[in-house]
Design a protein around this motif. Structure first.
Motif, PDB file in Angstrom:
ATOM      1  N   TYR A  60      -6.269   5.603   5.231  1.00 53.92           N
ATOM      2  CA  TYR A  60      -5.371   5.437   6.371  1.00 53.92           C
ATOM      3  C   TYR A  60      -5.091   3.963   6.638  1.00 53.92           C
ATOM      4  O   TYR A  60      -3.963   3.575   6.928  1.00 53.92           O
ATOM      5  CB  TYR A  60      -5.971   6.096   7.615  1.00 53.92           C
ATOM      6  CG  TYR A  60      -6.217   7.563   7.427  1.00 53.92           C
ATOM      7  CD1 TYR A  60      -5.157   8.444   7.274  1.00 53.92           C
ATOM      8  CD2 TYR A  60      -7.498   8.073   7.371  1.00 53.92           C
ATOM      9  CE1 TYR A  60      -5.373   9.796   7.083  1.00 53.92           C
ATOM     10  CE2 TYR A  60      -7.734   9.420   7.188  1.00 53.92           C
ATOM     11  CZ  TYR A  60      -6.662  10.274   7.045  1.00 53.92           C
ATOM     12  OH  TYR A  60      -6.879  11.597   6.852  1.00 53.92           O
ATOM     13  N   LEU A  61      -6.118   3.137   6.516  1.00 49.56           N
ATOM     14  CA  LEU A  61      -5.921   1.698   6.716  1.00 49.56           C
ATOM     15  C   LEU A  61      -5.004   1.114   5.650  1.00 49.56           C
ATOM     16  O   LEU A  61      -4.160   0.264   5.946  1.00 49.56           O
ATOM     17  CB  LEU A  61      -7.268   0.979   6.712  1.00 49.56           C
ATOM     18  CG  LEU A  61      -8.160   1.257   7.908  1.00 49.56           C
ATOM     19  CD1 LEU A  61      -9.506   0.601   7.717  1.00 49.56           C
ATOM     20  CD2 LEU A  61      -7.510   0.766   9.180  1.00 49.56           C
ATOM     21  N   LEU A  62      -5.160   1.570   4.417  1.00 51.34           N
ATOM     22  CA  LEU A  62      -4.280   1.101   3.358  1.00 51.34           C
ATOM     23  C   LEU A  62      -2.836   1.520   3.631  1.00 51.34           C
ATOM     24  O   LEU A  62      -1.913   0.741   3.418  1.00 51.34           O
ATOM     25  CB  LEU A  62      -4.739   1.638   2.007  1.00 51.34           C
ATOM     26  CG  LEU A  62      -3.925   1.165   0.819  1.00 51.34           C
ATOM     27  CD1 LEU A  62      -4.122  -0.320   0.600  1.00 51.34           C
ATOM     28  CD2 LEU A  62      -4.298   1.938  -0.417  1.00 51.34           C
ATOM     29  N   GLY A  63      -2.645   2.736   4.124  1.00 48.41           N
ATOM     30  CA  GLY A  63      -1.295   3.185   4.469  1.00 48.41           C
ATOM     31  C   GLY A  63      -0.677   2.353   5.576  1.00 48.41           C
ATOM     32  O   GLY A  63       0.506   2.000   5.525  1.00 48.41           O
ATOM     33  N   LEU A  64      -1.470   2.004   6.571  1.00 48.87           N
ATOM     34  CA  LEU A  64      -0.965   1.160   7.650  1.00 48.87           C
ATOM     35  C   LEU A  64      -0.633  -0.246   7.161  1.00 48.87           C
ATOM     36  O   LEU A  64       0.360  -0.848   7.576  1.00 48.87           O
ATOM     37  CB  LEU A  64      -1.975   1.095   8.794  1.00 48.87           C
ATOM     38  CG  LEU A  64      -2.106   2.370   9.605  1.00 48.87           C
ATOM     39  CD1 LEU A  64      -3.259   2.248  10.597  1.00 48.87           C
ATOM     40  CD2 LEU A  64      -0.817   2.677  10.338  1.00 48.87           C
ATOM     41  N   MET A  65      -1.460  -0.772   6.277  1.00 53.25           N
ATOM     42  CA  MET A  65      -1.183  -2.102   5.721  1.00 53.25           C
ATOM     43  C   MET A  65       0.098  -2.071   4.880  1.00 53.25           C
ATOM     44  O   MET A  65       0.912  -2.994   4.943  1.00 53.25           O
ATOM     45  CB  MET A  65      -2.358  -2.584   4.873  1.00 53.25           C
ATOM     46  CG  MET A  65      -3.637  -2.810   5.632  1.00 53.25           C
ATOM     47  SD  MET A  65      -3.545  -4.174   6.766  1.00 53.25           S
ATOM     48  CE  MET A  65      -3.427  -5.527   5.624  1.00 53.25           C
ATOM     49  N   LEU A  66       0.274  -1.021   4.104  1.00 58.27           N
ATOM     50  CA  LEU A  66       1.490  -0.883   3.315  1.00 58.27           C
ATOM     51  C   LEU A  66       2.715  -0.825   4.226  1.00 58.27           C
ATOM     52  O   LEU A  66       3.727  -1.483   3.971  1.00 58.27           O
ATOM     53  CB  LEU A  66       1.411   0.372   2.442  1.00 58.27           C
ATOM     54  CG  LEU A  66       2.645   0.679   1.609  1.00 58.27           C
ATOM     55  CD1 LEU A  66       2.805  -0.354   0.510  1.00 58.27           C
ATOM     56  CD2 LEU A  66       2.555   2.060   1.019  1.00 58.27           C
ATOM     57  N   LEU A  67       2.620  -0.066   5.289  1.00 59.21           N
ATOM     58  CA  LEU A  67       3.717   0.028   6.241  1.00 59.21           C
ATOM     59  C   LEU A  67       4.003  -1.321   6.877  1.00 59.21           C
ATOM     60  O   LEU A  67       5.165  -1.720   7.026  1.00 59.21           O
ATOM     61  CB  LEU A  67       3.371   1.072   7.307  1.00 59.21           C
ATOM     62  CG  LEU A  67       4.450   1.412   8.311  1.00 59.21           C
ATOM     63  CD1 LEU A  67       5.643   2.023   7.609  1.00 59.21           C
ATOM     64  CD2 LEU A  67       3.908   2.352   9.354  1.00 59.21           C
ATOM     65  N   LEU A  68       2.971  -2.046   7.230  1.00 60.94           N
ATOM     66  CA  LEU A  68       3.124  -3.355   7.842  1.00 60.94           C
ATOM     67  C   LEU A  68       3.903  -4.300   6.936  1.00 60.94           C
ATOM     68  O   LEU A  68       4.862  -4.948   7.373  1.00 60.94           O
ATOM     69  CB  LEU A  68       1.746  -3.945   8.161  1.00 60.94           C
ATOM     70  CG  LEU A  68       1.706  -5.360   8.695  1.00 60.94           C
ATOM     71  CD1 LEU A  68       2.109  -5.355  10.155  1.00 60.94           C
ATOM     72  CD2 LEU A  68       0.321  -5.939   8.527  1.00 60.94           C
TER      73      LEU A  68
END
Length: 124
Positions: A60-68
């Motif tokens: 989930y953190l990786l997904g948020l970083m990708l979105l950022l």
């Protein structure tokens, strides 16, 4: 006559595809793999078919970083196109925007969100 090259390319492509599929059928393994229809998702093989498993929070953190950083790229491209018309104020606003995103990256790095050394998951 203009499309003759395209038509020849199409037939060559079709013939090559048929030859390769036929070779795979003739020379490929004949015994079915028992795991052939087994679901595989997110790089983690499933060990049972229940939907009650949880994923590690790193996904989930990786997904948020990708979105950022996708949002950052989405804002940087139009800004770069009209950069000459924005002047010093536009440059300052983008520097502040990049500094905020850099702070977010440094925060994620400092808190260990980018470390992918998971503890071994138990398989019951």
């Amino acid at each position: 006559m203009e499309y003759l090259g395209l038509l020849v390319f199409f037939f060559i492509m079709l013939g090559l595809a048929l030859v390769l599929i036929s070779l795979n059928y003739l020379l490929g393994p004949k015994t079915p793999d028992p795991m052939e229809d087994y679901p595989y998702e997110c790089g983690v093989p499933l060990y049972d078919k229940s939907a009650q498993n949880t994923f590690h929070q790193g996904y989930y953190l990786l997904g948020l970083m990708l979105l950022l950083f996708d949002i950052e790229a989405a804002f940087l491209f139009p800004w770069a196109v009209v950069y000459k018309n924005l002047g010093f104020l536009g440059f300052t606003e983008m520097v502040i925007f990049i500094l905020i995103l850099t702070y977010g990256l440094l925060y994620a790095w400092r808190t260990g969100a980018l470390d992918w050394q998971f503890e071994e998951e138990r398989i019951d």
